[in-house]
Design an enzyme around this catalytic site. Structure first.
Site, PDB file in Angstrom:
ATOM      1  N   ASP A 474      87.554   0.140  34.792  1.00  0.00           N
ATOM      2  CA  ASP A 474      86.944  -1.223  35.454  1.00  0.00           C
ATOM      3  C   ASP A 474      86.157  -0.943  36.749  1.00  0.00           C
ATOM      4  O   ASP A 474      86.141  -1.690  37.604  1.00  0.00           O
ATOM      5  CB  ASP A 474      88.181  -2.097  35.679  1.00  0.00           C
ATOM      6  CG  ASP A 474      89.158  -1.793  36.678  1.00  0.00           C
ATOM      7  OD1 ASP A 474      89.092  -0.315  36.827  1.00  0.00           O
ATOM      8  OD2 ASP A 474      90.083  -2.335  37.016  1.00  0.00           O
ATOM      9  N   GLU A 475      85.736   0.224  36.822  1.00  0.00           N
ATOM     10  CA  GLU A 475      84.994   0.848  38.022  1.00  0.00           C
ATOM     11  C   GLU A 475      83.580   0.809  37.638  1.00  0.00           C
ATOM     12  O   GLU A 475      82.941   1.486  36.786  1.00  0.00           O
ATOM     13  CB  GLU A 475      85.519   2.114  38.763  1.00  0.00           C
ATOM     14  CG  GLU A 475      86.800   2.440  38.988  1.00  0.00           C
ATOM     15  CD  GLU A 475      87.388   3.532  39.412  1.00  0.00           C
ATOM     16  OE1 GLU A 475      88.502   3.527  40.254  1.00  0.00           O
ATOM     17  OE2 GLU A 475      86.753   4.538  38.848  1.00  0.00           O
TER      18      GLU A 475
END
Length: 553
Positions: A474-475
């Site tokens: 989720d980066e």
């Protein structure tokens, strides 16, 4: 075209002139071009009569085309006026820019010279700028280039509004004469080219018996074949194409003969084409089809030599490689982009960032990446131990000063303390808050849908030329050039606000938060140092907010 008073010119007038000029640019014979020039004077410029007087090889001018009056056309078409008489007229005329105007009060002396002319009797002018039947207006046409030799003269008569043309009308006639000169010169060039092709064909008649086998191979080859001119102003012009190439490009052979490969190649591939066609050889490039699309082809050139004059033609073999190229480009895209979101992946992000950095730091002395971070955001050393707990340490690694990089535009981090308005390359590191709980509660299908939507929202919030990349999980990282410290902070707020609205997946609404860390790329830092600095700023920002504000809903 009605002559009109300045400063107002009707749009319809402009359209008529544009249409007349556009007609000149269509490929046609010299005779058709000359008649089109004369017709344009009547249809586009608003005169009742138009005449094209063309310079002959002996220097005298012949009436080559006429429009507006059938009786006048039959009387003076083909008649010749001496060069001396024409030069006298152009010399005594009143100069309107390039135009020459001879009023009726002076033109009576020209009634007996040998220039073909047509006029009808008319009343005396009732007002100052009314056109008289014996007024004469000429627009000389000159060849392009430094010599500016006289190509011919346009003569016009009887403006439809009955007045001498004003500034707009004069400018329009002068521009039209310039365009007509270009069209006539081009028509002559086309005629010369056609005659040259005829001569070439005649010269080759003696060799055609031995060339029959080549013709068969050329015409019926399963892949595209072309013969192109080599050297000179017409280098690369297509002389002959086979059916396979016509089908490949969606153009008939008669149309392809108007082009060169340089006219058909994709603009980004013109350099490749020129290097290939200059020396022979092969290249892979894109050629334009009739429908406006481009097709990847493998192009191989062979020089066809003449025993007396040396190399003269290029024999070009064109093979369709669209499927292979599409597969290669797809593989390249998959290697550099995230399969789920379609965003540039970690490798592509590092490649783009590396292309902007060099080894020389901004300051003459050795500088550490942490010191650059402190300069941009203030001293974070007091909070570093808590903020970075559980994450990679940020080593204070000295960056050596490298040699000069005169070819490189160095980038530096804006100085937030001085607020000097400097701009830099901002690196915004984004980590989604509460994403893990969505995966745990609703499954990876929902999580993937959230990531796809977040990627879309991030992309719509940045400028063309900025980069939005997914590092993994989720980066995300955003590269935005030309920002100051305040600009980067505003961008982070906009991106966060774009992420937090609910995301609907399979009938349910889920929400994620986002934490952003702003780092700055600066020459003297490595790619990893730049990303790590932004990552660490992100965790400082994440830890500084209450946990409830980071939770997904």
């Amino acid at each position: 075209m009605e002559a009109e008073s300045e400063p107002y010119v009707r749009l319809a007038t402009m359209r008529q002139l544009h249409q007349a000029v556009a007609e000149l640019n269509r490929a046609r014979s010299l005779a058709d071009t000359l008649q089109t020039v004369a017709d344009g004077i009547v249809s586009g410029l608003g005169y009742e009569l138009g005449c094209v007087n063309l310079v002959q090889p002996d220097g005298h001018l012949v009436v080559a085309a006429f429009a507006g009056n059938d009786a006048a056309e039959s009387l003076i078409s083909g008649r010749v006026g001496s060069r001396e008489a024409w030069e006298r007229r152009l010399g005594m005329g009143e100069a309107w820019g390039e135009l020459r105007f001879i009023p009726h009060t002076e033109g009576w002396v020209l009634l007996d010279d040998d220039v073909p002319q047509w006029h009808t009797e008319g009343p005396e002018p009732r007002f100052e700028d009314e056109w008289h039947s014996l007024d004469r207006l000429y627009a000389p046409m000159y060849t392009s280039g430094g010599g500016r030799d006289l190509l011919g003269v346009l003569s016009v008569d009887r403006p439809r509004n009955g007045r001498r043309p004003g500034a707009w009308g004069r400018e329009a006639l002068q521009m039209y004469a310039s365009q007509a000169a270009i069209a006539i010169s081009n028509a002559r060039l086309r005629a010369n080219m056609q005659r040259a092709l005829v001569r070439l064909e005649r010269e080759q008649q003696a060799l055609r018996a031995s060339e029959e086998s080549f013709r068969q191979a050329f015409e019926y080859a399963p892949s595209g074949m072309a013969i192109a001119e080599m050297g000179g102003d017409q280098h690369g012009r297509l002389l002959r194409t086979n059916d396979a190439l016509c089908r490949l490009l969606g153009r008939p052979a008669s149309v392809l003969r108007r082009y060169s490969f340089a006219d058909l190649v994709h603009p980004e591939d013109i350099g490749t084409l020129l290097r290939t066609s200059a020396e022979g050889g092969r290249a892979e490039l894109r050629l334009g089809r009739r429908d406006g699309t481009y097709l990847w082809v493998s192009l191989r050139n062979s020089v066809v030599a003449d025993t007396t004059d040396g190399p003269r033609f290029l024999l070009t073999h064109v093979e369709d490689i669209e499927e292979r190229k599409r597969h290669e480009l797809n593989l390249a895209h998959r290697a550099s982009h995230d399969a789920l979101t379609g965003l540039p992946n970690s490798a592509e992000l590092r490649s783009r960032l590396s292309a902007r950095l060099c080894e020389r730091p901004h300051e003459a002395s050795t500088t550490t990446a942490i010191e650059a971070l402190d300069a941009a955001y203030g001293d974070v050393s007091g909070r570093r131990a808590d903020a970075y707990e559980g994450h990679d340490g940020y080593e204070r690694e000295a960056v050596p000063v490298a040699g000069a990089y005169d070819h490189h535009v160095h980038i530096v981090a804006p100085d937030a303390a001085r607020d000097d308005g400097a701009k830099g390359l901002a690196v915004l590191f984004c980590d989604l808050d509460g994403f893990k709980s969505i995966n745990d509660r609703f499954g990876h299908h929902t999580g993937d849908a959230v990531l796809i939507e977040v990627a879309r929202r991030l992309t719509t919030c940045v400028r063309d030329g900025d980069t939005v990349a997914r590092l993994g999980g989720d980066e995300f990282v955003v590269l935005a050039d030309g920002l100051g410290a305040a600009d980067a902070a505003d961008l982070a707020v906009r991106l966060r606000n774009a992420i937090i609205p609910p995301i609907r997946v399979d009938g349910r609404a889920v929400r994620v938060g986002a934490s952003f860390g702003i780092g700055w790329a600066e020459c003297g830092m490595s790619v990893e140092e730049v990303l790590r600095s932004a990552d660490q700023r992100m965790y400082i920002e994440k830890r500084s907010r209450a946990k409830v504000h980071r939770r997904a809903v």
